[in-house]
Design a protein around this motif. Structure first.
Motif, PDB file in Angstrom:
ATOM      1  N   SER A 120       0.608  -1.231  -0.174  1.00 25.24           N
ATOM      2  CA  SER A 120       0.046   0.525  -0.074  1.00 25.24           C
ATOM      3  C   SER A 120       0.824   1.047   0.292  1.00 25.24           C
ATOM      4  O   SER A 120       2.362   1.357   0.166  1.00 25.24           O
ATOM      5  CB  SER A 120      -0.600  -0.068   1.155  1.00 25.24           C
ATOM      6  OG  SER A 120       0.538  -0.278   2.122  1.00 25.24           O
ATOM      7  N   ARG A 166       5.186   5.552   2.714  1.00 25.21           N
ATOM      8  CA  ARG A 166       5.363   6.417   3.810  1.00 25.21           C
ATOM      9  C   ARG A 166       6.076   5.529   5.100  1.00 25.21           C
ATOM     10  O   ARG A 166       7.432   6.386   4.851  1.00 25.21           O
ATOM     11  CB  ARG A 166       4.345   6.858   3.953  1.00 25.21           C
ATOM     12  CG  ARG A 166       4.209   8.069   4.501  1.00 25.21           C
ATOM     13  CD  ARG A 166       2.663   8.879   4.596  1.00 25.21           C
ATOM     14  NE  ARG A 166       1.981   9.495   3.611  1.00 25.21           N
ATOM     15  CZ  ARG A 166       1.077   8.842   3.048  1.00 25.21           C
ATOM     16  NH1 ARG A 166       0.568   7.793   3.884  1.00 25.21           N
ATOM     17  NH2 ARG A 166       0.537   9.028   2.062  1.00 25.21           N
ATOM     18  N   GLN A 167       5.641   4.736   5.056  1.00 28.57           N
ATOM     19  CA  GLN A 167       6.622   4.307   6.651  1.00 28.57           C
ATOM     20  C   GLN A 167       8.315   4.464   6.335  1.00 28.57           C
ATOM     21  O   GLN A 167       9.034   4.079   6.788  1.00 28.57           O
ATOM     22  CB  GLN A 167       5.124   2.994   6.915  1.00 28.57           C
ATOM     23  CG  GLN A 167       4.701   3.287   7.588  1.00 28.57           C
ATOM     24  CD  GLN A 167       3.793   2.477   8.223  1.00 28.57           C
ATOM     25  OE1 GLN A 167       4.157   1.015   7.520  1.00 28.57           O
ATOM     26  NE2 GLN A 167       2.248   2.166   8.545  1.00 28.57           N
ATOM     27  N   ASP A 203       0.140   3.573   2.324  1.00 30.41           N
ATOM     28  CA  ASP A 203       1.068   3.954   3.762  1.00 30.41           C
ATOM     29  C   ASP A 203       2.676   3.337   4.008  1.00 30.41           C
ATOM     30  O   ASP A 203       3.626   3.549   4.881  1.00 30.41           O
ATOM     31  CB  ASP A 203       0.444   2.982   4.809  1.00 30.41           C
ATOM     32  CG  ASP A 203      -1.122   4.563   4.899  1.00 30.41           C
ATOM     33  OD1 ASP A 203      -0.795   4.849   4.128  1.00 30.41           O
ATOM     34  OD2 ASP A 203      -2.237   3.295   4.796  1.00 30.41           O
TER      35      ASP A 203
END
Length: 275
Positions: free
Chosen positions: A115, A120-121, A117
């Protein structure tokens, strides 16, 4: 390498040579020679905003032109730095390429992501490692907010800072509390103007503006867009005023200017309503 890439590199090389000539002590431009990284900072910001404005307009020619102006600022900074042996455009481009490769292991390595996310992490973890920060240090709220304060335009930074603080519960219970804070800051600003030093006045003005931004946040309004709209309306009304006068606006009295202003305001309102 494709022909397009060859042409692009040739065009970039031409720009580098033009900027080097402008900065040359032998026949260069006095204005360019007088510039420093610090004196050029306002132009970096200005050109970035003009790029955004062009993108919003959708005018492809304007977008290309403004991106060129922004690119000029990058090349100028690189040229000035290279003159004193700090770094060059080569180090800049190599550095950003290597950073992109490091921070996208799911593209250039064997990491799998499911994903946006996760992307980004991973990005934040790699970024923290690059800066020698531990994961916990990178996740500290104060560190994140400090970065917003350093790197974003003040209105945008204030909104982001207050949003992040509110997200952890550092928030008023209701909108009345926000209004109370606004009136408190307004009173302190007025008192500072009457009794305090310019430094205190500046500080209290900042507090008042921050309070206004909290009101905007609570009402889901964008303070940057709001101020930009006000700026545009102000200029638009001045344009209407100048369109109906036969001499410079400075030749008119304040009362006359106020009448012209109200007429311009009414005309714009009428045009906006489609009457």
């Amino acid at each position: 390498m494709t022909n397009d890439n060859v042409d692009t590199l040739a065009a970039l090389q031409e720009l580098i040579e033009v900027v080097a000539k402008l900065r040359s002590p032998d026949g260069g431009c006095p204005w360019d020679l007088a510039q420093t990284p610090e004196t050029l900072t306002p132009y970096v910001i200005e050109e970035a905003y003009e790029v955004v404005d062009a993108i919003k307009s959708g005018d492809k020619g304007a977008i290309a032109e403004e991106l060129g102006d922004l690119l000029l600022q990058v090349v100028l900074q690189a040229q000035i730095a290279s003159e004193s042996g700090q770094f060059s455009l080569k180090e800049i481009t190599q550095g950003i390429s290597q950073k992109l490769i490091r921070r996208h292991p799911h593209v250039f390595g064997d990491v799998s992501v499911a994903s946006v996310d996760e992307v980004r992490q991973n990005w934040e973890q790699i970024k923290a490692a690059e800066k020698g920060e531990t994961s916990s240090e990178a996740q500290k709220l104060s560190a994140k907010l400090a970065r917003y304060g350093r790197t974003l335009p003040p209105l945008t930074a204030a909104m982001k800072i207050s949003q992040k603080a509110a997200a952890i519960g550092f928030e008023w219970e209701n909108i009345q509390g926000v209004w109370d804070k606004f009136h408190e800051e307004l009173g302190e600003f007025q008192q500072a103007l009457a009794e305090e030093t310019p430094e205190r006045q500046q500080a209290e003005l900042g507090d008042l503006l921050f309070a206004v931004i909290q009101l905007a946040r609570w009402h889901n309004l964008d303070p940057s867009a709001a101020l930009q709209g006000t700026n545009q309306r102000f200029v638009q009304r001045l344009e209407k005023m100048e369109a109906v006068v036969d001499r410079p606006l400075s030749d008119y009295s304040l009362d006359e200017l106020e009448k012209l202003w109200q007429q311009a305001k009414a005309q714009i309102t009428k045009e906006g309503s489609g009457e």
